[in-house]
Design an enzyme around this catalytic site. Structure first.
Site, mmCIF file in Angstrom:
data_model
loop_
_atom_site.group_PDB
_atom_site.id
_atom_site.type_symbol
_atom_site.label_atom_id
_atom_site.label_comp_id
_atom_site.label_asym_id
_atom_site.label_seq_id
_atom_site.Cartn_x
_atom_site.Cartn_y
_atom_site.Cartn_z
ATOM 1 N N ASP A 95 -35.082 1.503 18.753
ATOM 2 C CA ASP A 95 -33.877 1.924 18.031
ATOM 3 C C ASP A 95 -33.331 3.284 18.447
ATOM 4 O OD1 ASP A 95 -36.031 3.300 17.060
ATOM 5 O OD2 ASP A 95 -35.774 2.755 14.963
ATOM 6 N N HIS A 96 -34.232 4.179 18.876
ATOM 7 C CA HIS A 96 -33.783 5.553 19.146
ATOM 8 C C HIS A 96 -33.127 5.718 20.514
ATOM 9 C CE1 HIS A 96 -36.123 6.521 15.626
ATOM 10 N NE2 HIS A 96 -35.830 7.793 15.721
ATOM 11 N N ASP A 160 -42.773 8.155 12.411
ATOM 12 C CA ASP A 160 -41.419 8.635 12.205
ATOM 13 C C ASP A 160 -41.383 9.193 10.799
ATOM 14 O OD1 ASP A 160 -38.373 8.072 13.417
ATOM 15 O OD2 ASP A 160 -38.501 8.394 11.257
ATOM 16 N N ARG A 448 -30.233 14.038 8.152
ATOM 17 C CA ARG A 448 -30.432 15.395 8.686
ATOM 18 C C ARG A 448 -29.146 15.932 9.282
ATOM 19 N NH1 ARG A 448 -36.310 14.091 10.987
ATOM 20 N NH2 ARG A 448 -37.275 14.355 8.945
ATOM 21 N N SER A 643 -38.925 16.134 12.064
ATOM 22 C CA SER A 643 -39.462 14.937 12.695
ATOM 23 C C SER A 643 -40.980 14.896 12.760
ATOM 24 C CB SER A 643 -38.896 14.878 14.104
ATOM 25 O OG SER A 643 -39.642 14.008 14.906
ATOM 26 N N ARG A 645 -42.295 13.853 15.522
ATOM 27 C CA ARG A 645 -42.547 13.797 16.969
ATOM 28 C C ARG A 645 -43.682 14.737 17.378
ATOM 29 N NH1 ARG A 645 -36.604 16.462 17.575
ATOM 30 N NH2 ARG A 645 -36.227 14.680 16.251
#
Ligand code: MIC
Ligand code: SF4
Length: 754
Positions: A95-96, A160, A448, A643, A645
Site C-alpha cells: 500500500d505504501h 505500522d 498526520r 511511525s 519504521r
C-alpha cells in the site's frame, strides 16, 4: 466466512476461564484492556497481577500484519531467524509504495512497474513462509485488516503505528517495529510493559456535522502528542455504543497521534453489524456467546475513576467539528474559532487541496457522507473551490462506492480518485508545483500533518479534519469557512448553505467486490526461491550488527543535537525515500536529514568535528564511522514520534551511532532502538540538554556496569576541556541488555539463544 476462524474460537474458548481467573487474582472488576491482555499471556493462565507502567510482560499475539514499506526489513530479518513458516497467521499488504499522481489506474500500473522488484520479493517471501499477501491495489493495511482480520477480544501486532485502527473492532492492536514482528512470527513471546489505562467516557450522541474524527481530534488537543505514551485508551459509554464500528476505528487509528500504545472499544451491536456485513457472521456468532467478556465489567464503567489511571469525559452532543494543525496533529481548533486563529497566525486562507480517504477515514460511512456534500455542489449550483481527491482504503470499499454511485458523484464535481493506497498521506504524492515550496494550505482527513509529510513541501500547512468537514472546506476553498453558520454564493449569485452531511453506516445493498487482491500462500513453501540481486538498488540482504566489545565507549562524538520536534519523518523521511526501505545502506543516506540542528537551526547541516567542516548528517556519520569513532545523537521530547519504521533505529545503528540521549521517547521508537542493539537513554535532569555543546566528545564511563534500573553516567568533554557528567536513565531490563550485548535482538534469535 472469516480467515483463521479456528484460532479465533480458541481465543474465545480460553477467554472465559482466564478472565475469571484474572479477576480473582487482580481482586477487582476488569477493564476490557485487562481482559484481553490477561487472556493473551505467554504463560497461558494468569498467575499474578501485573503493575501498570512497571512490569514487562510476555504476551502471545494472535496475528501479525506488515505493510510493504516496513515488511521488507521485517522479512529480511525474518529470513535470518531460521524458520520454515510463520508461527502465527501473518499478512503483508502492498500500500505504501504506490504514488498518487494521475488517477487510480495509471498510478497503480506505474507503481507495479517501478516497484515490481519489491512486490515480487514480498510476494515470494510470503509464499515461502505461509504469509497471506495482499497485492498492490488491494488497499491500505489497516482498512484491509479491519475488513478481514480484526476480531473482538483479539491481540495483534503490526509493523505500522496505525495498526491500532483495529481497536475499532474491539481488539488490542499495537504498532511495532519489524524486529518485534519477527519475534512473534518466529514463535517467540512478545514483550510489552504492562500499560497504564486511560478511560474515555463518551456521553450523548454524534449528530449533524460532528463525526467520530472530531472525538479523537479533541482528545488529541487534550492529551497532546505525548499524553498517551505508555497507556491504552479504552472508550466506553452510550456515545461509544451509538457510534459505527468504522467510526470507532477512526478514533483508535488516531490514538497513534497521542502516543498511546493503542485504543479500544468494548464489543457492541455496531461491531456485530460490521462483522456480518463484511462476511464474518461466524465471528459475530462466536463473539455473541462470550459478549460480556469482550467489554469492560459494568462496575468499571459505572465508576471509571476507580479503575483507570486517568478519565476523560466527552459529551458528544455538545461537540463541534475540529481542524487540527498545522504541522502537528494536537493543535486542535474548533471550526468556529478557525477564522480567528488562521488570521492571527497568518495561515493562508485559500485551500489548495482537500484530500479525503486514507486508512483513517475511508469507510463506507465516511465516503457516503462526503458524497452527500459533493452532491450538493451539483444540486445547489455550487462549484469546488479547491482541488479534491479521494483515496479509498480498500478495493472492497472502492468497488462498493462505485457501484453505489458515489464515485460518479465525485467525478461530476471534478474530483480525482487515487489508487487504494497510502499515496498523499505519506508523501507518495507527485503534487504539481510542490518543488516550488510555496506557502499554502491543504486540508485532509488523514492522521498526520508533520512538515513535508504530504507533498514534501515544508511550506505546506496541512490541517486534519473529518471527511465531511474536509469536503465542505474544499467546496468553499476557504479555511475560515464554517459550514455550520456560513453561506456560499452559487452560480446564480444566491446565498446557499450546505445541508448537514448524511450517509449510511454500512452499504444498504451490502458490500461487493470482484477481486479483493488476496493471494494465499503455498501449503508447502519449501521449494519457493526468494531472490535478492546483489546489485539491487532496492533490496539488500542484511549483515548482522556486531556485538558489544564489553568495554566502555570512549571518545564518541556528538553527531547532532536535534532541536524541538523530531519525529520519525525527521529521522528517516518517507515519500521519495520509501523506495529504499529494503536497502539499509542506501536508505541510511536520509538519516536525520529533517532534524533541526540546535546550534544553527538548520536541517541537515552539522559540524564534522574531525575536519571542522559542516556537512549533511549522514555524511558526517559516515566520516566518524570510517574513522572508527562512535557517535551520539541528542534530542528533545517525544523523540521518534510517529511511525513504527525501524529504519529510524537501524540507520543510526548502521552508521555507527551508539546512543540516542533525549528528554523523552515515543514508545515504538525506544523499543526499536533497543532491538537493534543501541542505547536509548533519557536525561535524568532534562535541563542537562542545555549543557551539550557542538564540539563535545562523550565517554560512557560506567557502561561495563550496565544493569536494569541503574542510570548510566556520560561524561561530556567540551572543547575547552571542561566536563559535565550527565546522568542518563534507561528502561532496559535484563533481556534487553542482552540485545545490546549481542549487537541486536535478532543476533540472539539467529544464534538460537532468544
Ligand atoms: C506512517 O503513517 O507514518 C506510516 C508510513 O504508515 C508508518 C510506517 C512506515 O513508516 O512505513 C507508520 O505509521 O508506522
Ligand atoms: Fe498509510 Fe497514511 Fe495510514 Fe500510514 S497513516 S498506513 S501512510 S494511509
Amino acid at each position: 466466512m472469516a480467515f483463521d476462524i479456528d484460532m479465533i474460537k480458541k481465543v474465545y474458548e480460553n477467554m472465559t476461564t482466564r478472565v475469571d481467573q484474572a479477576r480473582e487474582i487482580v481482586g477487582r472488576p476488569l477493564t476490557l484492556t485487562e481482559k484481553i491482555l490477561y487472556n493473551h499471556l505467554w504463560e497461558g493462565k494468569p498467575s499474578q497481577a501485573f503493575s501498570r507502567g512497571k512490569d514487562y510482560v510476555d504476551f502471545a499475539p494472535d496475528r501479525v500484519a506488515c505493510q510493504d514499506a516496513t515488511a521488507q526489513m521485517a522479512l529480511l530479518q525474518f529470513m535470518h531467524a531460521g524458520k520454515t513458516k510463520v508461527a502465527v497467521p501473518t499478512t503483508v499488504h502492498c500500500d505504501h509504495l504506490i504514488q498518487a499522481k494521475v488517477d487510480a489506474v495509471t498510478d497503480l500500473a506505474r507503481a507495479k512497474t517501478q516497484s515490481n522488484e519489491v512486490f515480487d520479493f514480498l510476494s515470494s517471501v510470503s509464499d515461502k513462509y505461509g504469509i497471506g499477501f495482499w497485492k498492490p491495489g488491494a488497499g491500505i493495511i489497516h482498512q484491509v485488516v479491519l475488513e478481514n482480520y480484526a476480531f473482538p477480544g483479539g491481540l495483534m501486532i503490526g509493523t505500522d503505528s496505525h495498526t491500532v485502527n483495529a481497536g475499532g473492532l474491539g481488539m488490542i492492536a499495537i504498532g511495532v517495529g519489524g524486529a518485534d514482528a519477527v519475534d512473534v512470527m518466529s514463535g517467540m513471546a512478545w514483550e510489552l510493559k504492562f500499560p497504564k489505562l486511560i478511560g474515555v467516557k463518551l456521553t450523548g450522541k454524534l449528530s449533524g456535522w460532528v463525526a467520530p474524527k472530531d472525538v479523537i481530534l479533541k482528545v488529541a488537543g487534550i492529551l497532546t502528542v505525548k499524553g498517551g505514551t505508555g497507556a491504552i485508551v479504552e472508550y466506553f459509554g452510550e456515545g461509544a455504543t451509538s457510534m459505527s464500528c468504522t467510526g470507532k476505528g477512526t478514533i483508535c487509528n488516531m490514538g497513534a497521534e497521542i502516543g498511546a500504545t493503542t485504543s479500544t472499544f468494548g464489543y457492541d451491536a455496531s461491531m456485530d453489524r460490521y462483522l456480518r456485513s463484511t462476511d464474518r457472521a461466524d465471528i459475530a456468532d462466536e463473539a455473541n456467546k462470550v459478549a460480556k467478556y469482550l467489554t469492560g465489567d459494568p462496575e468499571v464503567y459505572a465508576n471509571p475513576e476507580q479503575y483507570f489511571d486517568e478519565v476523560i469525559e466527552i459529551n458528544l452532543s455538545e461537540m463541534e467539528p475540529y481542524l487540527n494543525g498545522p504541522y502537528t496533529p494536537d493543535l486542535a481548533t474548533p471550526i468556529s474559532k478557525m477564522k480567528e486563529e488562521a488570521v492571527k497566525n497568518d495561515w493562508p486562507l485559500k485551500i489548495q487541496y482537500g484530500l479525503i480517504g486514507s486508512c483513517t477515514n475511508s469507510s463506507y460511512e465516511d465516503i457516503s457522507r462526503a458524497a452527500s456534500l459533493a452532491k450538493q455542489v451539483v444540486d445547489k449550483k455550487l462549484k469546488l473551490n479547491s482541488n479534491f481527491t479521494i483515496t479509498p482504503g480498500s478495493e472492497l470499499v472502492r468497488y462498493t462506492i462505485e457501484r453505489d454511485g458515489f464515485i460518479d458523484t465525485f467525478n461530476q464535481v471534478g474530483a480525482t480518485v487515487f489508487a487504494n493506497a497510502c499515496g498523499p498521506c505519506i508523501g507518495m504524492w507527485d503534487r504539481e508545483g510542490a518543488e516550488k515550496e510555496e506557502r499554502n494550505t491543504i486540508v485532509h482527513s488523514f492522521n498526520r500533518n508533520f512538515s513535508k509529510r504530504a507533498d514534501g513541501n515544508p511550506n505546506t500547512l496541512a490541517f486534519v479534519g473529518s471527511p465531511e468537514l474536509v469536503t465542505a472546506l474544499a467546496i468553499a476553498g476557504d479555511l475560515s469557512f464554517n459550514p455550520l453558520t456560513d453561506t456560499l454564493i452559487n452560480e446564480d449569485g444566491e446565498e446557499v448553505m450546505l445541508d448537514e452531511p448524511t450517509g449510511n453506516e454500512l452499504p444498504p445493498r451490502g458490500f461487493a467486490v470482484e477481486d479483493a487482491g488476496f493471494q494465499a500462500p503455498s501449503e508447502d513453501g519449501s521449494g519457493v526461491q526468494v531472490v535478492v540481486s546483489p546489485t539491487s538498488e532496492r533490496l539488500q540482504l542484511l549483515a548482522p550488527f556486531s556485538a558489544w566489545d564489553g568495554k566502555n565507549i570512549m571518545g564518541a562524538k556528538l553527531l547532532i543535537k536535534a532541536f524541538g520536534k523530531c519525529t520519525t519523518d525527521h529521522i528517516s523521511m518517507a515519500g521519495p525515500w520509501l523506495r529504499f526501505r529494503g536497502h539499509l545502506d542506501a536508505i541510511s543516506n536520509n538519516m536525520l536529514i529533517g532534524a533541526i540542528n540546535a546550534f544553527n537551526q538548520k536541517a541537515n547541516f552539522v559540524k564534522n568535528q574531525l575536519t571542522g567542516v559542516y556537512d549533511a548528517v549522514p555524511a558526517v556519520a559516515r566520516a566518524y564511522k570510517a574513522a572508527s569513532i562512535a557517535s551520539v545523537v541528542v534530542g528533545d521530547h517525544n523523540y521518534g514520534e510517529g511511525s513504527s519504521r525501524e529504519h529510524a533505529a537501524m540507520e543510526p545503528r548502521f552508521l555507527g551511532v551508539k546512543a540516542v540521549l533525549v528528554k523523552s521517547f515515543a514508545r515504538i521508537h525506544e523499543t526499536n532502538l533497543k532491538k537493534q542493539g543501541m542505547l536509548g537513554l533519557t536525561f535524568a535532569t532534562e535541563s542537562d540538554y542545555d549543557k551539550i555543546q557542538e564540539n563535545d566528545t562523550i565517554n560512557f564511563v560506567d557502561l561495563i556496569d550496565f544493569e536494569p534500573g541503574k542510570p548510566l553516567t556520560l561524561e561530556f568533554v567540551h572543547e575547552d576541556g571542561s566536563k559535565d557528567n550527565i546522568l542518563a536513565n534507561h528502561t532496559y531490563n535484563e533481556g534487553q541488555i542482552g540485545w545490546f550485548v549481542a549487537g541486536s535482538a535478532l543476533n540472539l534469535i539467529a544464534a538460537g539463544k532468544a
